[in-house]
Design a protein around this motif. Structure first.
Motif, mmCIF file in Angstrom:
data_model
loop_
_atom_site.group_PDB
_atom_site.id
_atom_site.type_symbol
_atom_site.label_atom_id
_atom_site.label_comp_id
_atom_site.label_asym_id
_atom_site.label_seq_id
_atom_site.Cartn_x
_atom_site.Cartn_y
_atom_site.Cartn_z
ATOM 1 N N ASN A 1 0.547 -1.260 -0.050
ATOM 2 C CA ASN A 1 -0.225 -0.247 0.270
ATOM 3 C C ASN A 1 0.937 1.332 0.136
ATOM 4 O O ASN A 1 0.227 2.414 -0.603
ATOM 5 C CB ASN A 1 -0.960 -0.030 0.779
ATOM 6 N N ASN A 2 1.373 1.102 0.476
ATOM 7 C CA ASN A 2 2.842 2.424 0.689
ATOM 8 C C ASN A 2 3.825 2.852 -0.318
ATOM 9 O O ASN A 2 4.855 3.783 -0.319
ATOM 10 C CB ASN A 2 3.702 2.583 2.349
ATOM 11 N N GLN B 1 7.717 0.996 -7.931
ATOM 12 C CA GLN B 1 7.943 -0.132 -7.386
ATOM 13 C C GLN B 1 6.831 -1.418 -6.856
ATOM 14 O O GLN B 1 7.901 -1.870 -7.207
ATOM 15 C CB GLN B 1 7.720 0.254 -5.562
ATOM 16 N N LEU B 2 5.660 -0.794 -7.823
ATOM 17 C CA LEU B 2 4.788 -2.072 -7.400
ATOM 18 C C LEU B 2 5.048 -3.256 -9.477
ATOM 19 O O LEU B 2 5.711 -3.859 -9.290
ATOM 20 C CB LEU B 2 3.579 -1.658 -7.805
ATOM 21 N N GLN B 3 5.515 -2.368 -10.030
ATOM 22 C CA GLN B 3 5.739 -1.916 -11.320
ATOM 23 C C GLN B 3 6.949 -3.239 -10.956
ATOM 24 O O GLN B 3 7.281 -4.146 -11.907
ATOM 25 C CB GLN B 3 6.093 -1.054 -12.244
ATOM 26 N N ARG B 4 7.870 -2.528 -10.261
ATOM 27 C CA ARG B 4 9.224 -3.242 -10.437
ATOM 28 C C ARG B 4 9.545 -4.822 -9.348
ATOM 29 O O ARG B 4 9.855 -5.995 -10.001
ATOM 30 C CB ARG B 4 10.752 -2.745 -9.644
ATOM 31 N N LEU B 5 7.927 -4.840 -8.618
ATOM 32 C CA LEU B 5 8.129 -6.262 -7.781
ATOM 33 C C LEU B 5 7.696 -6.592 -8.668
ATOM 34 O O LEU B 5 8.104 -8.376 -8.736
ATOM 35 C CB LEU B 5 7.361 -5.636 -6.274
ATOM 36 N N VAL B 6 6.533 -7.112 -9.289
ATOM 37 C CA VAL B 6 5.313 -6.930 -10.423
ATOM 38 C C VAL B 6 6.981 -8.477 -11.289
ATOM 39 O O VAL B 6 6.551 -9.666 -11.157
ATOM 40 C CB VAL B 6 4.340 -7.213 -10.910
#
Length: 127
Positions: free
Chosen positions: A4-5, A10-15
């Motif tokens: 959520n934070n 960062q979310l795209q990199r994590l995926v």
């Protein structure tokens, strides 16, 4: 992990990282092998498609479209479709991969039988 934070980047990199790690570890190959060997061929009009379920997990492999989807607890947890490409690790993955040794053994046995039949055919042809 608190997503959520996280920023969009960062979310795209994590995926992307999770997907690349799963590719590197042959996770998608193993899941597809389970579906093909232990599941049902749905005899689709448009190429081979396989469906395997165990408890709360369902793996769908579309060999015509060249992608796979996995659903666990009624939530899509993985897709190899070129427009999505993601995986959400969890206990579902360990559960599904536990079936891989059996699936690979079936695949190996079928390959061995096919090779033995071809060998016998060639010997007969040459004698």
């Amino acid at each position: 992990m608190d997503t959520n934070n996280m920023t969009l980047e960062q979310l795209q990199r994590l995926v992307r990282t999770r997907y690349q790690e799963a590719c590197r570890d042959d996770v998608f190959y193993k899941l597809a092998t389970v579906a093909r060997e232990l599941g049902e061929n749905t005899n689709s009009r448009y190429g081979p498609k396989y469906l395997w379920s165990a408890g709360y997990i369902t793996v769908y492999v579309d060999d015509y479209g060249n992608f796979m989807n996995v659903v666990a607890d009624n939530k899509r947890v993985s897709s190899t479709h070129p427009c999505e490409q993601f995986i959400i690790p969890g206990e579902w993955l360990n559960t599904a991969l536990a079936y891989y040794p059996e699936a690979q053994a079936r695949k190996d046995k079928r390959t061995e039988q096919r090779e033995n039949e071809e060998r016998a055919r060639l010997i007969e042809q040459l004698t």
